[in-house]
Enzyme design. Structure first.
Site, mmCIF file in Angstrom:
data_model
loop_
_atom_site.group_PDB
_atom_site.id
_atom_site.type_symbol
_atom_site.label_atom_id
_atom_site.label_comp_id
_atom_site.label_asym_id
_atom_site.label_seq_id
_atom_site.Cartn_x
_atom_site.Cartn_y
_atom_site.Cartn_z
ATOM 1 N N GLU A 44 -6.313 -6.727 -2.177
ATOM 2 C CA GLU A 44 -6.907 -6.981 -0.866
ATOM 3 C C GLU A 44 -8.386 -6.615 -0.908
ATOM 4 O O GLU A 44 -8.746 -5.548 -1.423
ATOM 5 C CB GLU A 44 -6.239 -6.141 0.235
ATOM 6 C CG GLU A 44 -4.786 -6.463 0.513
ATOM 7 C CD GLU A 44 -4.232 -5.642 1.667
ATOM 8 O OE1 GLU A 44 -5.042 -5.102 2.464
ATOM 9 O OE2 GLU A 44 -2.996 -5.535 1.769
ATOM 10 N N GLU B 222 0.836 -1.208 0.000
ATOM 11 C CA GLU B 222 0.000 0.000 0.000
ATOM 12 C C GLU B 222 0.871 1.258 0.000
ATOM 13 O O GLU B 222 0.795 2.107 0.878
ATOM 14 C CB GLU B 222 -0.979 -0.027 1.169
ATOM 15 C CG GLU B 222 -1.957 -1.184 1.070
ATOM 16 C CD GLU B 222 -3.080 -1.153 2.088
ATOM 17 O OE1 GLU B 222 -4.181 -1.677 1.791
ATOM 18 O OE2 GLU B 222 -2.872 -0.602 3.197
#
Length: 363
Positions: free
Chosen positions: A268, A169
């Protein structure tokens, strides 16, 4: 991850107007598929990073009330890839190189592929924190690049993953402050390239992923990295943080894939099978207005949501797969634990540790 108290929000969210929940799967698009993804090519992944820790404390996963190796349950369900986070020198050893290598070998023995989420940190790396490993804290930028290259080489040599995710991320880079994208763009790109060059040289068949959390701002990030040599765009998508519009997710995947000529994965995602809880650790999701109205917090609703995500991927122009996060993160320290799981109501095993119907989506 941000945490909420069981049943109470402690951070701000933008909510859609409430609607009556239904068990019917929402239509995510009216477009026809541009091309079907061959079933053997679709990446159907589950993040199982906590599995060694949870097993070490005595938890036994089940399918149809019978004990079964959690990886084997996923394999039987049709999951073909195991995603594992890797930390440099974690304080307790969990998610370190030795543990991740052992878990990778277990998955490989089941003929499953390995997707490494390499955080380049000793702990969680995400949009809110990208802390350098303590071992690298005082390195010059030149030495930091060397450390990144050497560490990447070690990981590739030890694990030989099928997918190598450079950072986790990394919305504003990683390895702060030298690798913060908004303030040190050139340095961030050099650090990523140091890792990329090693992977390409040592493991040409390994696919390289760059990972962004959410939808908003994704184009800005991928415009900054378009000169890097990578294969996959990875996006995190959680309705609680990234909005409740699956059509927007699909259009973003289409536009990113076409603009940058990359394959796109939902790196995700997760959804609750209940708004209840099974320990006293504050949960991420616990309120009905954190849900997409068309998908109830039920076993059927969780499965319908994941079916919609898979259908979305299969009908994008560049989508190639998805990964479920927190798959294994059950309440493993007892029903009164305050340091157990903030995700037990979004795992793919229920409160009795039985595999949930959502696993059928991997088939």
């Amino acid at each position: 991850m941000k945490i909420i108290l069981k049943g109470f929000v402690i951070f701000g969210l933008l909510f859609l107007s409430s609607c009556t929940q239904t068990e019917q799967e929402a239509s995510t698009t009216t477009e026809k598929p541009v091309r079907p993804i061959p079933l053997k090519s679709l990446i159907k992944a589950a993040d199982m990073s906590y599995l060694p820790l949870i097993e070490s404390e005595g938890t036994v996963y089940k399918r149809n009330n019978q004990p079964e190796d959690a990886l084997l349950t996923l394999k039987k369900a049709g999951c073909n890839t195991i995603r594992i986070r890797l930390w440099k020198n974690p304080a307790d050893g969990h998610c370190g190189l030795a543990e991740v290598k052992a878990l990778s070998l277990r998955a490989k023995q089941l003929k499953m592929k390995i997707w490494l989420s390499v955080h380049y940190s000793d702990t969680w790396a995400d949009p809110g924190a990208q802390t350098k490993p303590t071992e690298w804290a005082n390195l010059s930028f030149a030495d930091l690049k060397i450390a990144v290259a050497n560490y990447t080489a070690l990981v590739i040599n030890e694990i030989h993953p099928d997918i190598y995710q450079v950072g986790n991320e990394t919305n504003d880079g990683f390895l702060y402050p030298q690798g913060q994208l908004s303030t040190n763009e050139s340095q961030y790109l050099q650090l990523v390239q140091a890792a990329v060059a090693v992977v390409r040289n040592m493991s040409p068949n390994t696919k390289i992923m760059l990972h962004y959390a959410g939808i908003s701002g994704a184009n800005w990030y991928f415009s900054k990295v378009q000169q890097l040599d990578y294969d996959y765009i990875g996006l995190s998508y959680y309705p609680v943080w990234h909005g409740q519009d699956l059509n927007l997710l699909k259009s973003t995947m289409n536009s990113l894939g076409q603009l940058y000529q990359k394959k796109v994965l939902i790196a995700e995602t997760a959804y609750p099978f209940t708004l209840g809880w099974n320990d006293w650790t504050n949960n991420i999701v616990g309120l009905s207005n954190q849900l997409i109205p068309a998908y109830a917090a039920s076993a059927a609703g969780q499965k319908n949501y994941l079916n919609a995500v898979r259908a979305l991927v299969e009908t994008t122009t560049s989508g190639i797969g998805f990964s479920y996060w927190g798959t294994e993160w059950v309440a493993f320290r007892g029903t009164q634990s305050t340091n157990g799981s903030s995700f037990e109501n979004q795992a793919l095993w229920d409160f009795n540790l039985n595999a949930l119907p959502a696993m059928d989506v991997f088939n």
